[in-house]
Design a protein around this motif. Structure first.
Motif, PDB file in Angstrom:
ATOM      1  N   CYS A 173      21.778  15.631  -3.741  1.00  0.00           N
ATOM      2  CA  CYS A 173      22.336  14.615  -2.957  1.00  0.00           C
ATOM      3  C   CYS A 173      23.851  14.489  -3.017  1.00  0.00           C
ATOM      4  O   CYS A 173      24.601  14.178  -2.122  1.00  0.00           O
ATOM      5  CB  CYS A 173      21.536  13.318  -3.226  1.00  0.00           C
ATOM      6  SG  CYS A 173      19.873  13.048  -3.268  1.00  0.00           S
ATOM      7  N   ASP A 174      24.225  14.466  -4.163  1.00  0.00           N
ATOM      8  CA  ASP A 174      25.581  14.036  -4.549  1.00  0.00           C
ATOM      9  C   ASP A 174      26.794  15.056  -4.976  1.00  0.00           C
ATOM     10  O   ASP A 174      27.893  15.090  -5.351  1.00  0.00           O
ATOM     11  CB  ASP A 174      25.631  12.838  -5.774  1.00  0.00           C
ATOM     12  CG  ASP A 174      24.740  11.793  -5.601  1.00  0.00           C
ATOM     13  OD1 ASP A 174      24.946  11.414  -4.271  1.00  0.00           O
ATOM     14  OD2 ASP A 174      23.883  11.407  -6.297  1.00  0.00           O
ATOM     15  N   ARG A 220      26.274  10.539 -11.549  1.00  0.00           N
ATOM     16  CA  ARG A 220      25.558  10.875 -10.374  1.00  0.00           C
ATOM     17  C   ARG A 220      24.326  11.750 -11.271  1.00  0.00           C
ATOM     18  O   ARG A 220      24.183  12.193 -12.295  1.00  0.00           O
ATOM     19  CB  ARG A 220      26.112  11.885  -9.728  1.00  0.00           C
ATOM     20  CG  ARG A 220      27.392  11.546  -9.030  1.00  0.00           C
ATOM     21  CD  ARG A 220      27.169  10.571  -7.827  1.00  0.00           C
ATOM     22  NE  ARG A 220      28.550  10.087  -7.427  1.00  0.00           N
ATOM     23  CZ  ARG A 220      28.660   9.543  -5.985  1.00  0.00           C
ATOM     24  NH1 ARG A 220      27.771   9.510  -5.298  1.00  0.00           N
ATOM     25  NH2 ARG A 220      29.771   8.996  -5.610  1.00  0.00           N
ATOM     26  N   GLU A 270      30.039  15.092  -3.324  1.00  0.00           N
ATOM     27  CA  GLU A 270      31.096  14.045  -3.813  1.00  0.00           C
ATOM     28  C   GLU A 270      31.761  14.593  -5.042  1.00  0.00           C
ATOM     29  O   GLU A 270      33.068  13.940  -5.422  1.00  0.00           O
ATOM     30  CB  GLU A 270      30.313  12.795  -4.117  1.00  0.00           C
ATOM     31  CG  GLU A 270      30.104  11.640  -3.015  1.00  0.00           C
ATOM     32  CD  GLU A 270      29.587  12.267  -1.812  1.00  0.00           C
ATOM     33  OE1 GLU A 270      30.163  12.526  -0.941  1.00  0.00           O
ATOM     34  OE2 GLU A 270      28.354  12.701  -1.884  1.00  0.00           O
ATOM     35  N   ILE A 296      21.594   3.549  -6.575  1.00  0.00           N
ATOM     36  CA  ILE A 296      22.782   4.308  -5.706  1.00  0.00           C
ATOM     37  C   ILE A 296      23.982   3.365  -5.317  1.00  0.00           C
ATOM     38  O   ILE A 296      23.376   2.450  -4.489  1.00  0.00           O
ATOM     39  CB  ILE A 296      21.964   4.820  -4.328  1.00  0.00           C
ATOM     40  CG1 ILE A 296      20.845   5.881  -4.759  1.00  0.00           C
ATOM     41  CG2 ILE A 296      23.059   5.857  -3.803  1.00  0.00           C
ATOM     42  CD1 ILE A 296      20.149   6.383  -3.702  1.00  0.00           C
ATOM     43  N   SER A 344      25.127   6.015  -0.904  1.00  0.00           N
ATOM     44  CA  SER A 344      24.614   7.457  -0.377  1.00  0.00           C
ATOM     45  C   SER A 344      25.228   7.863   1.005  1.00  0.00           C
ATOM     46  O   SER A 344      25.402   6.986   1.731  1.00  0.00           O
ATOM     47  CB  SER A 344      23.085   7.172  -0.088  1.00  0.00           C
ATOM     48  OG  SER A 344      22.486   8.327   0.245  1.00  0.00           O
ATOM     49  N   GLY A 364      29.484   4.852  -9.756  1.00  0.00           N
ATOM     50  CA  GLY A 364      29.312   6.348  -8.930  1.00  0.00           C
ATOM     51  C   GLY A 364      29.858   7.298  -9.593  1.00  0.00           C
ATOM     52  O   GLY A 364      30.256   8.349  -8.984  1.00  0.00           O
TER      53      GLY A 364
END
Length: 247
Positions: free
Chosen positions: A138-139, A133, A142, A45, A48, A130
């Protein structure tokens, strides 16, 4: 081994879950060891932003380092190794690595999961930056407002592409499965406003903060600001099942 060698617990895995368990057991003054292979998925990661206590986000390796330091502060014994056998006993379990053998009343399996990622050159670099993903839960936040490609092999991954519409109106499902998408599933994707590319992705090319995915099968390339990799994942586990049978 005598009863004096019987541990209260062995924790297999030193990712966030295993280290959390270690912190609690150490503060409960239990006799235990942690066995880790050094391959925590959390280390992938880059940052996070959904971990409590870090409003600006935290790097995965930094998070693991902090948690390890906290566990070791209370005397946690962390060993490097890979568990090869987990054998049930009347008194608990026998845990065997390549170099050591332990007996414990309890075992905590904190081995995490392993992603079945497609073999795409450049994928790991995309994760490090990044741009790729792995966890939409979780992401997903974003990718708000970004062009997103979801790479996957099956209906589960396709449903994740529909889920990503929560944050983006520009979502493409890049199907890399061996079989064509079922017509009903393709219809669901189109109904949800998800475009479909059915072809292999030979490579991932990174250009600043953008990914270019070459789709040679369709004769076109798609430029995406973010890519979510959705492949089936399975729980990491010892290489042999309880009782010494090969996994």
């Amino acid at each position: 081994m005598g009863d004096q060698d019987l541990l209260d617990c062995v924790i297999i895995g030193a990712g966030p879950a295993g280290l959390t368990a270690a912190i609690y057991l150490a503060r409960f003054r239990r006799r235990f060891v942690v066995i880790e292979s050094g391959g925590s998925r959390a280390a992938w990661i880059p940052r996070s932003r959904n971990h409590p206590g870090f409003p600006e986000g935290v790097n995965g390796k930094a998070l693991l380092s902090r948690m390890r330091k906290q566990a070791e502060k209370y005397g946690t014994d962390i060993r490097t190794g890979r568990v090869e056998r987990l054998v049930p006993l009347k008194s608990g379990f026998r845990i065997e690595t390549g170099d050591e053998t332990f007996r414990a009343r309890k075992v905590i399996l904190a081995t995490g999961v392993i992603d079945n990622a497609p073999e795409i050159p450049g994928l790991e670099r995309g994760v490090e930056k990044g741009l790729v993903r792995i966890c939409p839960i979780c992401d997903g936040y974003e990718v708000t407002g970004c062009s997103v490609g979801v790479i996957g092999r099956d209906d589960h991954c396709a449903r994740e592409a529909i889920f990503i519409r929560t944050w983006s109106s520009d979502v493409t499902f890049i199907h890399v499965g061996a079989e064509p998408l079922p017509k009903a599933l393709a219809a669901d994707l189109h109904k949800a406003g998800v475009d479909i590319i059915e072809s292999a992705v030979p490579a991932v090319e990174i250009q600043k903060r953008r990914i270019t995915a070459f789709d040679f099968g369709g004769g076109r390339e798609a430029q995406l600001r973010r890519r979510l990799l959705r492949a089936r994942r399975h729980a990491a586990r010892p290489t042999r099942r309880p009782g010494g049978r090969q996994a």
